[in-house]
Design a protein around this motif. Structure first.
Motif: not given
Length: 327
Positions: A216-224, A251-252, A269-279
């Motif tokens: 479960g997430r509260r999203i602004r966008s899901v991109m595939i 997931i944004l 950023g160089r370290r992608k996926n290390e922020t709660e805003s982006v998965e």
């Protein structure tokens, strides 16, 4: 990226009779062309001369219309026995033609004429010179790419995409980009729309990958994504390959205005996926269920709104005739 909402209707239906094949010119190319993007008789004449010099028959010229942005023309090309079907337009034209060609064994050729031309960019196709791109098709070799199938709101109709699909913010950008600005500014018109669409409320979503338990997430966008690179050379899906048999999911979930800084850090950023805003996730299938309807897009074409999206990948389903990118 191509949208057909403001294209002029084609006043005369193209002939279904293929050009005569004479002498050694036995291979037939069909050109499915978006007349709103093409340069008219100049391009057609250039491709006729090119086919003649490269040992192909006179090409079958099939123009898209508002009512039929490419699927009917692609079927007509198959019925005429085309050895390759060239999509001359933007990503929307390419998607419509590919939807018909997938699984048939007849290859697709790319002559980029759109704003984004994202599939062409990801494959290294020449996007600066349509005649050069056509030359590379006629003298190319076949390669296979994955096709992604999408069902919106449990529809019985499957639609395909080759580059990217999205629910939410990114689709709202596609829906609200000003066509006049696209003609004047190219892909920067999407940036203008993106700034205008930044304010907005997140929506509750459940996302399942490979049939696993939904998160479960509260999203602004899901991109595939099926490809990694978008406009401006941004590598939004760094691990995506068009022929790896894997979907890439982004997931944004920014929280407030400052949350968009986390999105920027997570994507650029160089370290992608290390922020709660982006998965980031990868898998063969994905299912997204939203609390409220959101905008939906396929390869840059706005497709309406929906609350449920089911995605699956069909590996190596489409052949593309192309020349390897020049080093």
């Amino acid at each position: 990226m191509t949208q057909h909402s403001n294209e002029p209707e084609n006043s005369s239906a193209p002939s279904s009779t293929p050009p005569a094949r004479t002498g050694t010119n036995t291979r037939l190319a069909a050109v499915v062309v978006n007349p709103a993007k093409a340069v008219g008789a100049d391009l057609r004449g250039a491709l006729v001369r090119l086919c003649e010099t490269q040992g192909w028959a006179e090409p079958l010229w099939l123009e898209t219309t508002v009512e039929d942005p490419g699927e009917g023309q692609a079927r007509e090309a198959l019925e005429a026995g085309a050895d390759v079907v060239i999509a001359a337009g933007g990503d929307g034209t390419v998607r419509c033609v590919a939807e018909v060609l997938a699984g048939t064994g007849v290859p697709l050729g790319l002559v980029p004429l759109g704003t984004g031309n994202l599939l062409a960019r990801n494959l290294g196709v020449d996007i600066t010179d349509p005649v050069s791109a056509a030359f590379d098709v006629l003298n190319g070799t076949e390669r296979t790419v994955d096709v992604v199938k999408a069902k919106l709101d449990h529809s019985d109709d499957e639609q395909v995409f080759l580059v990217m699909a999205g629910l939410g913010y990114d689709a709202a950008i596609m829906a609200d980009t000003v066509d006049v600005l696209k003609d004047r500014m190219g892909w920067l018109a999407y940036v203008e729309a993106g700034i205008r669409k930044l304010p907005g409320k997140p929506v509750k979503a459940k996302v399942s990958v490979n049939g696993q338990r939904p998160i479960g997430r509260r999203i602004r966008s899901v991109m595939i994504g099926n490809c990694g690179r978008i406009m401006g050379g941004v590598e939004i899906f760094p691990d995506a390959k068009v022929d790896d048999g894997v979907l890439d999911l982004l997931i944004l979930s920014p929280k407030g205005r400052l949350g968009w800084l986390g999105v920027v850090a997570g994507i650029f950023g160089r370290r992608k996926n290390e922020t709660e805003s982006v998965e980031y996730f990868q898998g063969k299938t994905a299912e997204i269920t939203l609390e409220h309807e959101q905008e939906f897009q396929l390869d840059g074409d706005h497709m309406g709104t929906g609350k449920h999206l089911a995605i699956s990948i069909e590996p190596n389903a489409l052949k593309i005739l192309m020349t390897a990118p020049r080093s």
